[in-house]
Design a protein around this motif. Structure first.
Motif, PDB file in Angstrom:
ATOM      1  N   ARG A 155       0.841  -1.194   0.000  1.00  0.00           N
ATOM      2  CA  ARG A 155       0.000   0.000   0.000  1.00  0.00           C
ATOM      3  C   ARG A 155       0.878   1.247   0.000  1.00  0.00           C
ATOM      4  O   ARG A 155       1.843   1.344   0.766  1.00  0.00           O
ATOM      5  N   VAL A 156       0.520   2.189  -0.837  1.00  0.00           N
ATOM      6  CA  VAL A 156       1.205   3.482  -0.913  1.00  0.00           C
ATOM      7  C   VAL A 156       0.156   4.565  -0.740  1.00  0.00           C
ATOM      8  O   VAL A 156      -0.866   4.566  -1.432  1.00  0.00           O
ATOM      9  N   VAL A 157       0.392   5.481   0.183  1.00  0.00           N
ATOM     10  CA  VAL A 157      -0.542   6.595   0.379  1.00  0.00           C
ATOM     11  C   VAL A 157       0.075   7.866  -0.180  1.00  0.00           C
ATOM     12  O   VAL A 157       1.294   8.052  -0.151  1.00  0.00           O
ATOM     13  N   THR A 158      -0.784   8.721  -0.705  1.00  0.00           N
ATOM     14  CA  THR A 158      -0.333   9.985  -1.287  1.00  0.00           C
ATOM     15  C   THR A 158      -0.987  11.146  -0.542  1.00  0.00           C
ATOM     16  O   THR A 158      -2.151  11.089  -0.157  1.00  0.00           O
ATOM     17  N   LEU A 159      -0.222  12.206  -0.362  1.00  0.00           N
ATOM     18  CA  LEU A 159      -0.695  13.446   0.254  1.00  0.00           C
ATOM     19  C   LEU A 159      -0.469  14.589  -0.722  1.00  0.00           C
ATOM     20  O   LEU A 159       0.415  14.526  -1.578  1.00  0.00           O
ATOM     21  N   GLU A 160      -1.251  15.632  -0.571  1.00  0.00           N
ATOM     22  CA  GLU A 160      -1.081  16.832  -1.396  1.00  0.00           C
ATOM     23  C   GLU A 160      -0.985  18.048  -0.501  1.00  0.00           C
ATOM     24  O   GLU A 160      -1.833  18.268   0.362  1.00  0.00           O
ATOM     25  N   LEU A 161       0.059  18.834  -0.722  1.00  0.00           N
ATOM     26  CA  LEU A 161       0.280  20.040   0.068  1.00  0.00           C
ATOM     27  C   LEU A 161       0.591  21.168  -0.906  1.00  0.00           C
ATOM     28  O   LEU A 161       1.743  21.424  -1.232  1.00  0.00           O
ATOM     29  N   PHE A 162      -0.464  21.816  -1.397  1.00  0.00           N
ATOM     30  CA  PHE A 162      -0.317  22.849  -2.416  1.00  0.00           C
ATOM     31  C   PHE A 162      -0.703  24.213  -1.844  1.00  0.00           C
ATOM     32  O   PHE A 162      -1.553  24.910  -2.414  1.00  0.00           O
ATOM     33  N   GLU A 163      -0.111  24.599  -0.744  1.00  0.00           N
ATOM     34  CA  GLU A 163      -0.441  25.866  -0.099  1.00  0.00           C
ATOM     35  C   GLU A 163       0.662  26.225   0.876  1.00  0.00           C
ATOM     36  O   GLU A 163       1.655  25.515   1.011  1.00  0.00           O
ATOM     37  N   ALA A 164       0.474  27.349   1.568  1.00  0.00           N
ATOM     38  CA  ALA A 164       1.444  27.780   2.563  1.00  0.00           C
ATOM     39  C   ALA A 164       1.448  26.822   3.750  1.00  0.00           C
ATOM     40  O   ALA A 164       0.426  26.230   4.094  1.00  0.00           O
TER      41      ALA A 164
ATOM     42  N   ALA B  56       3.053  -3.693  -8.207  1.00  0.00           N
ATOM     43  CA  ALA B  56       1.587  -3.739  -8.147  1.00  0.00           C
ATOM     44  C   ALA B  56       1.041  -3.060  -6.889  1.00  0.00           C
ATOM     45  O   ALA B  56       0.084  -3.522  -6.272  1.00  0.00           O
ATOM     46  N   ALA B  57       1.679  -1.960  -6.507  1.00  0.00           N
ATOM     47  CA  ALA B  57       1.273  -1.256  -5.281  1.00  0.00           C
ATOM     48  C   ALA B  57      -0.112  -0.649  -5.432  1.00  0.00           C
ATOM     49  O   ALA B  57      -0.504  -0.172  -6.509  1.00  0.00           O
ATOM     50  N   ARG B  58      -0.873  -0.670  -4.338  1.00  0.00           N
ATOM     51  CA  ARG B  58      -2.177  -0.013  -4.286  1.00  0.00           C
ATOM     52  C   ARG B  58      -1.976   1.421  -3.787  1.00  0.00           C
ATOM     53  O   ARG B  58      -1.525   1.622  -2.666  1.00  0.00           O
ATOM     54  N   VAL B  59      -2.328   2.375  -4.614  1.00  0.00           N
ATOM     55  CA  VAL B  59      -2.138   3.794  -4.273  1.00  0.00           C
ATOM     56  C   VAL B  59      -3.442   4.343  -3.709  1.00  0.00           C
ATOM     57  O   VAL B  59      -4.488   4.280  -4.359  1.00  0.00           O
ATOM     58  N   GLU B  60      -3.371   4.883  -2.494  1.00  0.00           N
ATOM     59  CA  GLU B  60      -4.563   5.405  -1.826  1.00  0.00           C
ATOM     60  C   GLU B  60      -4.291   6.834  -1.352  1.00  0.00           C
ATOM     61  O   GLU B  60      -3.363   7.060  -0.574  1.00  0.00           O
ATOM     62  N   PRO B  61      -5.078   7.787  -1.801  1.00  0.00           N
ATOM     63  CA  PRO B  61      -4.868   9.176  -1.348  1.00  0.00           C
ATOM     64  C   PRO B  61      -5.456   9.409   0.039  1.00  0.00           C
ATOM     65  O   PRO B  61      -6.486   8.838   0.399  1.00  0.00           O
TER      66      PRO B  61
END
Length: 446
Positions: free
Chosen positions: A30-39, A223-228
Protein backbone atom coordinates in the motif's frame (compact mmCIF):
# COMPACT_ATOMS: atom_id res chain seq x y z
CA UNK A 1 21.78 -30.73 17.46
CA UNK A 2 22.36 -27.47 19.31
CA UNK A 3 25.02 -26.25 16.84
CA UNK A 4 22.54 -26.46 13.92
CA UNK A 5 20.06 -24.35 15.82
CA UNK A 6 22.84 -21.84 16.53
CA UNK A 7 23.78 -21.60 12.83
CA UNK A 8 20.13 -21.12 11.84
CA UNK A 9 19.65 -18.40 14.45
CA UNK A 10 22.82 -16.59 13.35
CA UNK A 11 21.66 -16.76 9.72
CA UNK A 12 18.27 -15.26 10.58
CA UNK A 13 19.82 -12.49 12.66
CA UNK A 14 22.23 -11.62 9.86
CA UNK A 15 19.44 -11.60 7.31
CA UNK A 16 17.34 -9.28 9.48
CA UNK A 17 20.31 -6.97 10.13
CA UNK A 18 21.24 -6.49 6.48
CA UNK A 19 18.06 -4.68 5.45
CA UNK A 20 14.36 -4.78 6.10
CA UNK A 21 11.66 -4.94 3.50
CA UNK A 22 8.83 -2.44 3.83
CA UNK A 23 5.47 -3.58 2.53
CA UNK A 24 2.92 -6.32 2.89
CA UNK A 25 4.51 -9.76 2.45
CA UNK A 26 2.34 -11.96 0.38
CA UNK A 27 0.07 -9.10 -0.71
CA UNK A 28 0.07 -5.92 -2.78
CA UNK A 29 1.94 -3.13 -0.92
CA UNK A 30 0.00 0.00 0.00
CA UNK A 31 1.20 3.48 -0.91
CA UNK A 32 -0.54 6.59 0.38
CA UNK A 33 -0.33 9.99 -1.29
CA UNK A 34 -0.69 13.45 0.25
CA UNK A 35 -1.08 16.83 -1.40
CA UNK A 36 0.28 20.04 0.07
CA UNK A 37 -0.32 22.85 -2.42
CA UNK A 38 -0.44 25.87 -0.10
CA UNK A 39 1.44 27.78 2.56
CA UNK A 40 2.76 25.80 5.51
CA UNK A 41 0.84 26.59 8.70
CA UNK A 42 -0.55 24.67 11.72
CA UNK A 43 -3.48 23.15 9.80
CA UNK A 44 -1.28 21.71 7.06
CA UNK A 45 1.26 20.49 9.63
CA UNK A 46 -1.47 18.63 11.51
CA UNK A 47 -2.68 17.11 8.23
CA UNK A 48 0.77 15.74 7.39
CA UNK A 49 1.39 14.36 10.89
CA UNK A 50 -1.96 12.58 11.06
CA UNK A 51 -1.50 11.14 7.57
CA UNK A 52 1.93 9.72 8.45
CA UNK A 53 0.50 8.16 11.62
CA UNK A 54 -2.35 6.64 9.60
CA UNK A 55 0.13 5.25 7.06
CA UNK A 56 2.16 3.63 9.84
CA UNK A 57 -0.92 2.00 11.39
CA UNK A 58 -1.84 0.57 7.98
CA UNK A 59 1.71 -0.80 7.51
CA UNK A 60 2.11 1.10 4.25
CA UNK A 61 5.21 0.63 2.14
CA UNK A 62 5.62 4.29 1.14
CA UNK A 63 4.20 7.78 1.50
CA UNK A 64 4.39 10.23 -1.41
CA UNK A 65 3.94 13.88 -0.41
CA UNK A 66 3.22 16.06 -3.46
CA UNK A 67 4.44 19.56 -2.66
CA UNK A 68 4.01 23.04 -4.09
CA UNK A 69 4.43 25.84 -1.59
CA UNK A 70 5.83 29.39 -1.35
CA UNK A 71 6.83 28.81 2.29
CA UNK A 72 5.19 29.15 5.64
CA UNK A 73 5.62 29.27 9.39
CA UNK A 74 8.91 28.07 10.85
CA UNK A 75 7.27 26.24 13.76
CA UNK A 76 4.88 24.39 11.44
CA UNK A 77 7.78 23.50 9.14
CA UNK A 78 9.67 22.06 12.10
CA UNK A 79 6.67 19.89 12.99
CA UNK A 80 6.44 18.51 9.45
CA UNK A 81 10.19 17.87 9.21
CA UNK A 82 10.15 16.12 12.60
CA UNK A 83 7.21 13.98 11.49
CA UNK A 84 9.01 12.99 8.25
CA UNK A 85 12.36 12.18 9.86
CA UNK A 86 10.64 10.22 12.64
CA UNK A 87 8.18 8.41 10.38
CA UNK A 88 8.32 4.63 10.39
CA UNK A 89 7.13 4.69 6.78
CA UNK A 90 9.58 5.96 4.14
CA UNK A 91 8.53 9.35 2.77
CA UNK A 92 9.04 10.64 -0.76
CA UNK A 93 8.63 14.40 -1.24
CA UNK A 94 7.61 15.08 -4.82
CA UNK A 95 7.78 18.74 -5.90
CA UNK A 96 5.04 18.35 -8.47
CA UNK A 97 3.78 21.94 -8.73
CA UNK A 98 5.87 24.93 -9.65
CA UNK A 99 8.31 25.22 -6.75
CA UNK A 100 9.21 24.44 -3.15
CA UNK A 101 10.55 27.60 -1.57
CA UNK A 102 11.50 28.49 2.01
CA UNK A 103 9.66 25.95 4.17
CA UNK A 104 9.24 23.68 1.14
CA UNK A 105 13.02 23.54 0.71
CA UNK A 106 13.49 22.20 4.24
CA UNK A 107 10.69 19.65 3.81
CA UNK A 108 12.17 18.41 0.53
CA UNK A 109 15.65 17.94 1.96
CA UNK A 110 14.21 16.11 4.99
CA UNK A 111 12.60 13.41 2.83
CA UNK A 112 13.92 9.87 2.50
CA UNK A 113 13.72 10.36 -1.25
CA UNK A 114 13.59 13.85 -2.81
CA UNK A 115 12.02 14.04 -6.27
CA UNK A 116 11.15 17.08 -8.38
CA UNK A 117 9.17 17.25 -11.57
CA UNK A 118 10.41 18.69 -14.86
CA UNK A 119 10.18 22.48 -15.01
CA UNK A 120 10.08 22.96 -11.25
CA UNK A 121 12.49 24.81 -8.99
CA UNK A 122 13.82 24.48 -5.47
CA UNK A 123 14.51 27.29 -2.97
CA UNK A 124 15.38 29.90 -1.89
CA UNK A 125 15.10 29.40 1.86
CA UNK A 126 16.31 32.74 3.26
CA UNK A 127 14.36 34.25 6.15
CA UNK A 128 12.95 37.55 4.91
CA UNK A 129 11.94 40.65 6.82
CA UNK A 130 10.88 44.15 5.85
CA UNK A 131 14.61 44.85 5.48
CA UNK A 132 17.45 42.44 4.97
CA UNK A 133 19.56 41.65 8.01
CA UNK A 134 22.53 43.58 6.60
CA UNK A 135 20.38 46.70 6.20
CA UNK A 136 19.19 46.70 9.78
CA UNK A 137 21.00 48.17 12.73
CA UNK A 138 21.41 47.35 16.37
CA UNK A 139 19.30 44.73 18.09
CA UNK A 140 17.13 44.05 15.02
CA UNK A 141 20.19 43.10 12.96
CA UNK A 142 21.45 40.82 15.74
CA UNK A 143 18.10 39.04 15.97
CA UNK A 144 17.94 38.55 12.20
CA UNK A 145 21.50 37.20 12.19
CA UNK A 146 20.67 34.76 14.99
CA UNK A 147 17.61 33.53 13.10
CA UNK A 148 19.65 33.07 9.91
CA UNK A 149 22.35 31.13 11.75
CA UNK A 150 19.72 28.90 13.33
CA UNK A 151 18.17 28.07 9.95
CA UNK A 152 21.59 27.49 8.40
CA UNK A 153 22.51 25.01 11.15
CA UNK A 154 19.17 23.26 10.73
CA UNK A 155 19.55 22.84 6.98
CA UNK A 156 23.14 21.59 7.42
CA UNK A 157 22.13 18.83 9.80
CA UNK A 158 19.27 17.78 7.52
CA UNK A 159 21.57 17.65 4.49
CA UNK A 160 24.30 15.76 6.38
CA UNK A 161 21.92 13.11 7.72
CA UNK A 162 20.29 12.66 4.31
CA UNK A 163 23.61 12.58 2.45
CA UNK A 164 22.85 15.69 0.42
CA UNK A 165 25.07 18.63 -0.57
CA UNK A 166 25.60 20.61 2.64
CA UNK A 167 27.24 23.70 1.10
CA UNK A 168 24.55 24.20 -1.55
CA UNK A 169 21.81 23.70 1.03
CA UNK A 170 23.37 26.39 3.21
CA UNK A 171 23.65 28.76 0.24
CA UNK A 172 19.87 28.54 -0.22
CA UNK A 173 19.48 29.86 3.34
CA UNK A 174 22.26 32.43 3.55
CA UNK A 175 22.39 33.67 -0.06
CA UNK A 176 18.76 33.16 -1.12
CA UNK A 177 19.91 30.84 -3.88
CA UNK A 178 17.33 28.92 -5.91
CA UNK A 179 17.93 25.88 -8.12
CA UNK A 180 16.37 24.48 -11.26
CA UNK A 181 15.58 20.78 -11.23
CA UNK A 182 18.75 19.99 -13.24
CA UNK A 183 20.93 22.14 -10.95
CA UNK A 184 19.44 20.50 -7.87
CA UNK A 185 20.09 17.00 -9.27
CA UNK A 186 23.63 17.79 -10.39
CA UNK A 187 24.37 19.46 -7.04
CA UNK A 188 23.20 16.48 -5.00
CA UNK A 189 20.22 18.18 -3.38
CA UNK A 190 17.65 15.75 -4.77
CA UNK A 191 17.60 12.13 -5.86
CA UNK A 192 15.51 12.03 -9.05
CA UNK A 193 13.73 14.12 -11.66
CA UNK A 194 10.51 12.27 -12.47
CA UNK A 195 7.25 13.39 -14.09
CA UNK A 196 4.63 11.51 -12.05
CA UNK A 197 3.84 9.38 -9.04
CA UNK A 198 3.66 6.24 -11.18
CA UNK A 199 7.18 6.96 -12.44
CA UNK A 200 8.32 7.26 -8.81
CA UNK A 201 6.90 3.83 -7.96
CA UNK A 202 8.59 2.26 -10.96
CA UNK A 203 11.92 3.92 -10.16
CA UNK A 204 11.95 2.94 -6.48
CA UNK A 205 10.66 -0.61 -6.81
CA UNK A 206 13.33 -2.92 -5.46
CA UNK A 207 15.60 -0.06 -4.39
CA UNK A 208 17.19 0.08 -0.95
CA UNK A 209 17.08 3.45 0.76
CA UNK A 210 18.75 4.74 3.91
CA UNK A 211 16.46 6.12 6.59
CA UNK A 212 17.24 9.13 8.79
CA UNK A 213 18.26 6.77 11.62
CA UNK A 214 20.72 4.93 9.39
CA UNK A 215 18.48 1.89 8.90
CA UNK A 216 18.34 0.49 5.38
CA UNK A 217 14.98 -0.41 3.88
CA UNK A 218 14.33 -2.19 0.61
CA UNK A 219 11.15 -1.03 -1.10
CA UNK A 220 8.89 -3.59 -2.70
CA UNK A 221 6.40 -1.59 -4.75
CA UNK A 222 5.34 -4.02 -7.48
CA UNK A 223 1.59 -3.74 -8.15
CA UNK A 224 1.27 -1.26 -5.28
CA UNK A 225 -2.18 -0.01 -4.29
CA UNK A 226 -2.14 3.79 -4.27
CA UNK A 227 -4.56 5.40 -1.83
CA UNK A 228 -4.87 9.18 -1.35
CA UNK A 229 -5.33 10.72 2.08
CA UNK A 230 -7.14 14.00 1.63
CA UNK A 231 -7.58 16.84 4.02
CA UNK A 232 -10.93 16.86 5.83
CA UNK A 233 -13.54 19.47 4.92
CA UNK A 234 -13.02 21.20 8.28
CA UNK A 235 -9.26 21.40 7.87
CA UNK A 236 -9.60 22.50 4.26
CA UNK A 237 -11.84 25.37 5.33
CA UNK A 238 -9.44 26.39 8.11
CA UNK A 239 -6.55 26.19 5.69
CA UNK A 240 -8.46 28.36 3.21
CA UNK A 241 -9.19 31.14 5.68
CA UNK A 242 -5.57 31.00 6.85
CA UNK A 243 -4.35 32.08 3.41
CA UNK A 244 -2.73 35.53 3.87
CA UNK A 245 -4.62 37.10 0.96
CA UNK A 246 -8.00 35.81 2.15
CA UNK A 247 -7.34 36.96 5.72
CA UNK A 248 -7.04 40.56 4.53
CA UNK A 249 -10.27 40.38 2.54
CA UNK A 250 -12.12 38.82 5.47
CA UNK A 251 -11.10 41.69 7.73
CA UNK A 252 -12.10 44.43 5.30
CA UNK A 253 -15.39 42.80 4.30
CA UNK A 254 -16.24 42.26 7.96
CA UNK A 255 -15.67 45.89 8.92
CA UNK A 256 -17.54 47.25 5.90
CA UNK A 257 -20.44 44.84 6.41
CA UNK A 258 -20.97 45.92 10.01
CA UNK A 259 -20.61 49.58 9.03
CA UNK A 260 -23.31 49.19 6.37
CA UNK A 261 -25.62 47.49 8.87
CA UNK A 262 -25.12 50.14 11.58
CA UNK A 263 -25.69 53.03 9.16
CA UNK A 264 -28.65 51.35 7.42
CA UNK A 265 -30.42 49.25 10.07
CA UNK A 266 -32.70 46.55 8.74
CA UNK A 267 -30.64 45.49 5.72
CA UNK A 268 -29.63 42.35 7.69
CA UNK A 269 -27.49 40.75 4.95
CA UNK A 270 -24.47 43.12 5.32
CA UNK A 271 -24.53 42.66 9.08
CA UNK A 272 -24.67 38.86 8.87
CA UNK A 273 -21.93 38.78 6.22
CA UNK A 274 -19.75 41.18 8.20
CA UNK A 275 -20.14 39.17 11.42
CA UNK A 276 -19.27 35.89 9.66
CA UNK A 277 -16.21 37.44 8.00
CA UNK A 278 -14.93 38.84 11.31
CA UNK A 279 -15.46 35.49 13.04
CA UNK A 280 -13.51 33.75 10.27
CA UNK A 281 -10.81 36.41 10.63
CA UNK A 282 -10.67 35.73 14.38
CA UNK A 283 -10.22 32.02 13.63
CA UNK A 284 -7.41 32.82 11.17
CA UNK A 285 -5.67 34.97 13.78
CA UNK A 286 -5.44 31.88 15.99
CA UNK A 287 -3.57 30.11 13.16
CA UNK A 288 -1.34 32.84 11.72
CA UNK A 289 1.08 35.16 13.54
CA UNK A 290 -0.56 38.59 13.17
CA UNK A 291 1.42 41.82 13.47
CA UNK A 292 -0.93 44.12 15.36
CA UNK A 293 0.69 47.28 14.00
CA UNK A 294 -0.18 46.06 10.51
CA UNK A 295 -3.69 45.21 11.70
CA UNK A 296 -4.20 48.74 13.09
CA UNK A 297 -2.95 50.23 9.81
CA UNK A 298 -5.49 48.19 7.83
CA UNK A 299 -8.29 49.31 10.15
CA UNK A 300 -7.08 52.91 9.85
CA UNK A 301 -7.20 52.64 6.07
CA UNK A 302 -10.80 51.39 6.17
CA UNK A 303 -11.74 54.16 8.63
CA UNK A 304 -10.24 56.84 6.36
CA UNK A 305 -12.22 55.51 3.39
CA UNK A 306 -15.43 55.68 5.44
CA UNK A 307 -14.64 59.23 6.61
CA UNK A 308 -14.20 60.27 2.97
CA UNK A 309 -17.95 59.76 2.58
CA UNK A 310 -18.67 61.99 5.56
CA UNK A 311 -16.06 64.75 5.32
CA UNK A 312 -15.13 66.93 2.36
CA UNK A 313 -11.35 66.36 2.17
CA UNK A 314 -10.83 66.75 -1.60
CA UNK A 315 -9.32 63.25 -1.78
CA UNK A 316 -6.80 63.61 1.07
CA UNK A 317 -8.54 60.97 3.19
CA UNK A 318 -8.66 58.56 0.24
CA UNK A 319 -4.92 58.95 -0.40
CA UNK A 320 -4.25 58.36 3.30
CA UNK A 321 -6.51 55.30 3.23
CA UNK A 322 -4.62 53.83 0.26
CA UNK A 323 -1.26 54.34 1.99
CA UNK A 324 -2.45 52.91 5.32
CA UNK A 325 -4.10 49.91 3.66
CA UNK A 326 -1.03 49.02 1.60
CA UNK A 327 1.41 49.39 4.50
CA UNK A 328 -0.89 47.43 6.79
CA UNK A 329 -1.29 44.62 4.27
CA UNK A 330 2.47 44.30 3.83
CA UNK A 331 3.05 44.32 7.61
CA UNK A 332 0.04 42.18 8.59
CA UNK A 333 2.06 39.06 9.45
CA UNK A 334 5.06 38.78 11.73
CA UNK A 335 7.73 37.79 9.26
CA UNK A 336 10.23 36.83 11.92
CA UNK A 337 8.08 33.71 12.42
CA UNK A 338 7.30 32.93 8.77
CA UNK A 339 9.03 32.35 5.46
CA UNK A 340 7.13 33.24 2.33
CA UNK A 341 3.89 33.73 4.26
CA UNK A 342 2.82 37.23 3.32
CA UNK A 343 0.39 39.30 1.28
CA UNK A 344 1.96 39.86 -2.16
CA UNK A 345 2.65 43.48 -3.08
CA UNK A 346 0.44 43.26 -6.17
CA UNK A 347 -2.42 41.93 -4.08
CA UNK A 348 -2.10 44.73 -1.50
CA UNK A 349 -1.87 47.35 -4.24
CA UNK A 350 -4.84 45.90 -6.11
CA UNK A 351 -6.95 45.87 -2.97
CA UNK A 352 -6.04 49.46 -2.09
CA UNK A 353 -6.72 50.73 -5.61
CA UNK A 354 -10.02 48.84 -5.77
CA UNK A 355 -11.07 50.44 -2.50
CA UNK A 356 -10.02 53.84 -3.84
CA UNK A 357 -12.09 53.38 -7.00
CA UNK A 358 -15.07 52.30 -4.91
CA UNK A 359 -14.72 55.38 -2.70
CA UNK A 360 -14.43 57.61 -5.77
CA UNK A 361 -17.62 56.13 -7.20
CA UNK A 362 -19.55 56.48 -3.93
CA UNK A 363 -18.32 60.05 -3.42
CA UNK A 364 -19.40 60.97 -6.95
CA UNK A 365 -22.86 59.53 -6.33
CA UNK A 366 -23.21 61.41 -3.06
CA UNK A 367 -22.23 64.73 -4.68
CA UNK A 368 -24.58 64.02 -7.57
CA UNK A 369 -27.44 63.27 -5.17
CA UNK A 370 -26.85 66.49 -3.26
CA UNK A 371 -27.11 68.49 -6.48
CA UNK A 372 -30.42 66.96 -7.51
CA UNK A 373 -33.64 68.81 -6.93
CA UNK A 374 -35.71 67.52 -4.03
CA UNK A 375 -38.69 65.56 -5.34
CA UNK A 376 -40.29 64.34 -2.14
CA UNK A 377 -41.93 66.09 0.79
CA UNK A 378 -43.07 69.72 0.76
CA UNK A 379 -39.75 70.89 -0.71
CA UNK A 380 -40.43 68.65 -3.70
CA UNK A 381 -43.39 70.91 -4.66
CA UNK A 382 -41.11 73.81 -5.58
CA UNK A 383 -41.01 74.17 -9.35
CA UNK A 384 -44.14 72.06 -9.84
CA UNK A 385 -46.85 73.20 -12.26
CA UNK A 386 -50.49 73.47 -11.35
CA UNK A 387 -53.79 75.18 -12.21
CA UNK A 388 -55.67 77.90 -10.39
CA UNK A 389 -58.96 76.49 -9.09
CA UNK A 390 -60.14 79.98 -8.11
CA UNK A 391 -59.06 83.56 -8.60
CA UNK A 392 -55.90 84.36 -6.63
CA UNK A 393 -56.10 87.95 -5.41
CA UNK A 394 -53.86 87.37 -3.58
CA UNK A 395 -55.02 84.04 -2.07
CA UNK A 396 -57.08 81.19 -3.41
CA UNK A 397 -56.93 77.48 -4.27
CA UNK A 398 -54.64 75.72 -6.77
CA UNK A 399 -54.46 72.13 -8.04
CA UNK A 400 -50.89 70.74 -7.77
CA UNK A 401 -49.73 67.10 -7.79
CA UNK A 402 -53.28 65.84 -7.81
CA UNK A 403 -54.23 67.75 -4.65
CA UNK A 404 -55.93 71.02 -3.78
CA UNK A 405 -53.69 73.51 -1.99
CA UNK A 406 -54.10 76.94 -0.46
CA UNK A 407 -52.00 79.36 -2.42
CA UNK A 408 -51.01 83.01 -2.60
CA UNK A 409 -49.62 85.06 -5.44
CA UNK A 410 -47.92 88.47 -5.54
CA UNK A 411 -49.96 89.35 -8.65
CA UNK A 412 -53.57 88.49 -9.49
CA UNK A 413 -54.12 85.13 -11.24
CA UNK A 414 -57.42 84.32 -12.91
CA UNK A 415 -59.15 81.00 -12.43
CA UNK A 416 -58.02 78.29 -14.90
CA UNK A 417 -54.60 79.84 -15.46
CA UNK A 418 -51.53 77.71 -15.11
CA UNK A 419 -49.23 78.49 -12.22
CA UNK A 420 -45.79 77.45 -10.97
CA UNK A 421 -44.90 76.88 -7.32
CA UNK A 422 -42.04 79.16 -6.24
CA UNK A 423 -42.01 78.59 -2.48
CA UNK A 424 -43.61 76.53 0.28
CA UNK A 425 -44.46 78.05 3.67
CA UNK A 426 -46.06 75.51 5.95
CA UNK A 427 -49.16 74.36 4.07
CA UNK A 428 -49.37 77.54 1.93
CA UNK A 429 -47.90 77.59 -1.56
CA UNK A 430 -46.52 80.72 -3.16
CA UNK A 431 -47.19 80.63 -6.90
CA UNK A 432 -46.84 82.76 -9.97
CA UNK A 433 -48.67 82.71 -13.28
CA UNK A 434 -46.80 81.12 -16.17
CA UNK A 435 -45.94 83.70 -18.79
CA UNK A 436 -45.73 81.00 -21.49
CA UNK A 437 -48.67 78.59 -21.46
CA UNK A 438 -47.58 74.96 -20.94
CA UNK A 439 -49.35 71.81 -22.03
CA UNK A 440 -52.85 71.69 -20.49
CA UNK A 441 -52.82 70.01 -17.10
CA UNK A 442 -55.59 67.61 -18.02
CA UNK A 443 -53.55 66.29 -20.96
CA UNK A 444 -50.41 65.91 -18.84
CA UNK A 445 -52.35 63.97 -16.25
CA UNK A 446 -53.82 61.72 -18.95
Amino acid sequence: PWWRAGILLAFLVGLAGSSSVRGEPGGAPRVVTLELFEAIQPVTAQYVKQALQQADRANCALVILSLDTPGGLVLSTQEIVKAITGSKVPVVVFVSGSHAASAGFFITLAADVAVVGPGTRLGPAHRMGIFQAGEQRGEAAVLMQKAENDLAAWIRTLAQNRGRNVSLAEEAVRSSRAFTEQEALAGGLIDYILPSQSAILQQLDGKTIRRFTGEKVRLGLAAARVEPIRMSARDRFLSWIADPEYVLFLLILGVLGLYAEFTHPGLIFPGVLGALCLLCFAAAVQILPINYVGLLLVLLGVALFILELKVVSHGILTVGGIAALMLGALMLFRREEAQGLEVPLWSAAGLALSAALLMAFLTHRIIWAHRQQVTTGLEGLVGSLGEAMSDLNPTGRVFVHGESWSATSSSPVARGKQVKVTRVQGMMLEVEELSTPAEPLSRRMA
